[in-house]
Design an enzyme around this catalytic site. Structure first.
Site, PDB file in Angstrom:
ATOM      1  N   ASP A   1      -5.328  -9.944  45.788  1.00  0.00           N
ATOM      2  CA  ASP A   1      -3.893 -10.042  44.837  1.00  0.00           C
ATOM      3  C   ASP A   1      -4.400 -10.109  43.420  1.00  0.00           C
ATOM      4  OD1 ASP A   1      -1.289 -10.957  44.138  1.00  0.00           O
ATOM      5  OD2 ASP A   1      -2.521 -12.182  42.970  1.00  0.00           O
TER       6      ASP A   1
ATOM      7  N   LYS B   1       0.703  -6.896  38.812  1.00  0.00           N
ATOM      8  CA  LYS B   1       1.152  -7.885  38.364  1.00  0.00           C
ATOM      9  C   LYS B   1       1.529  -6.921  36.752  1.00  0.00           C
ATOM     10  CE  LYS B   1      -0.061 -12.166  40.595  1.00  0.00           C
ATOM     11  NZ  LYS B   1      -1.696 -12.049  40.802  1.00  0.00           N
TER      12      LYS B   1
ATOM     13  N   TYR C   1      -5.282 -10.452  34.390  1.00  0.00           N
ATOM     14  CA  TYR C   1      -6.518 -11.167  35.191  1.00  0.00           C
ATOM     15  C   TYR C   1      -8.378 -10.372  34.518  1.00  0.00           C
ATOM     16  CZ  TYR C   1      -3.979 -13.487  38.797  1.00  0.00           C
ATOM     17  OH  TYR C   1      -2.750 -14.368  39.474  1.00  0.00           O
TER      18      TYR C   1
ATOM     19  N   HIS D   1       4.916 -10.299  36.406  1.00  0.00           N
ATOM     20  CA  HIS D   1       4.061 -11.567  36.617  1.00  0.00           C
ATOM     21  C   HIS D   1       5.236 -13.365  35.792  1.00  0.00           C
ATOM     22  CE1 HIS D   1      -0.167 -13.113  35.721  1.00  0.00           C
ATOM     23  NE2 HIS D   1       0.548 -13.635  36.572  1.00  0.00           N
TER      24      HIS D   1
END
Length: 276
Positions: free
Chosen positions: A45, A75, A50, A108
C-alpha cells in the site's frame, strides 16, 4: 500458514493483511518494502502523497516476484480531483511505480468542500474499464459519501480504507460496509503503538494466546473483517505482524479490545480534513 484471501465485490482478490509504506522513503524505503515482499507480504500500500512510489516500484522490481502475485495499491491526492485531472494523477503514480496497471486505486480523501469526489469516481471507473485499474475504491469516505457515489453511478466501491484501531473501532462503518459489500481496510491499525500495545487489556489478551500485543491487535482486525495495513521497517517486526492466522480470539476478547474506544487520534475527520 498461507495468508487467507478475500474476494471483493468485483471478483478480485486481496490478501487478508497488507504492508503499509507511509514514511518509508529513499534507500530505507526500498530495503523495507523489499524485505516485506521477501517475508511474504503480497498487498503493498502506497500513495502519491507518500512520495515513495518510485521506491516501492524499485523494491517490486528487485524482489523478482511475478507481477501477478502482487497486489499494488496507490491513492489519488486532492490536487488531482475532477475530470481530466484524475487521469493525470493516476498516470503519474503508474509512471512512478513503473507498472502497467494498478491492482487497487483509491481516492485518498473525499474533500467534500471541493465537492469533486463524485466526478473523480466516475473517472476512476473509466480507467478501470480501460484495464489500467483492476479494483477501484476509496479512502476515508463516510456513509454519506459512499451512498452518493453508489446512488449516482450504481457502482459500489470495492474498498474503503479508514482509520481503524482499538481506540477507534468504527463499528458503525464496519456494519455499513458489510451491508453494502465494501471491504474495509484499516490504516494505522496499531494506532499510537505505545498507547495500544502497553494497554493492560491488550497485554492480557496477547498473553492468553502466547503472542505479542501487536499480533493480538492485528488478529482483532482480521476477526472484525477488516484488512489491516501495518508498517514496519524491521524484518523481525514484519514477520511478527504477518503471523496472525494461527490463533483466534474469543468473542469476549474481541469485545474487550473494541471497548478501548476513545475516538480519532489524528483529527482526520473526512468532512473537514483536506490534503492536496
Amino acid at each position: 500458514m498461507p495468508i487467507p484471501q478475500i474476494k471483493l465485490n468485483d471478483g478480485n482478490i486481496l490478501p487478508a493483511i497488507g504492508f503499509g509504506t507511509y514514511q518509508l522513503t529513499g534507500d530505507e524505503g526500498v530495503s523495507s518494502v523489499l524485505t516485506a515482499i521477501e517475508v511474504g507480504y503480497r498487498l503493498i500500500d502506497t500513495a502519491l502523497n507518500y512520495e515513495n512510489e518510485e521506491n516501492v516500484g524499485q523494491a517490486i522490481r528487485l524482489s523478482g516476484v511475478l507481477r501477478d502475485e502482487l497486489v499494488v495499491t496507490s491513492k489519488l491526492p486532492g490536487r488531482f480531483h475532477g475530470k481530466g485531472e484524475t487521469r493525470r494523477g493516476f498516470l503519474e503514480s503508474l509512471k512512478n511505480l513503473s507498472l502497467d496497471y494498478l491492482d487497487l486505486y483509491l481516492i485518498h480523501w473525499p474533500l467534500p468542500r471541493i465537492d469533486k469526489y463524485l466526478e473523480t469516481w466516475v473517472e476512476l471507473l473509466e480507467l478501470q474499464r480501460e484495464g489500467l485499474i483492476r479494483s477501484v475504491g476509496v479512502s476515508n469516505f463516510t456513509q454519506a459519501h459512499l451512498l452518493r457515489v453508489i446512488d449516482e453511478t450504481g457502482v459500489v466501491p470495492a474498498v474503503n480504507q479508514i482509520e481503524l484501531h482499538p481506540h477507534f473501532p468504527q463499528s458503525e462503518m464496519l456494519a455499513f460496509h458489510k451491508k453494502h459489500g465494501i471491504q474495509t481496510e484499516s490504516w494505522t491499525p496499531l494506532a499510537r503503538q505505545r498507547s495500544v500495545l502497553q494497554d493492560p487489556v491488550v497485554v492480557s489478551v496477547a498473553n492468553a494466546h502466547n503472542v505479542t500485543p501487536a499480533q493480538a491487535v492485528l488478529r482483532w482486525h482480521v476477526q472484525l473483517g477488516s484488512i489491516p495495513i501495518p508498517k514496519s521497517a524491521q524484518e523481525a517486526r514484519q514477520r511478527e505482524n504477518l503471523d496472525v492466522f494461527e490463533f483466534e480470539l474469543s468473542t469476549d476478547e474481541v469485545s474487550a479490545i473494541s471497548a478501548l474506544e476513545s475516538g480519532r487520534l489524528w483529527g482526520g475527520d473526512p468532512e473537514t480534513n483536506e490534503e492536496f
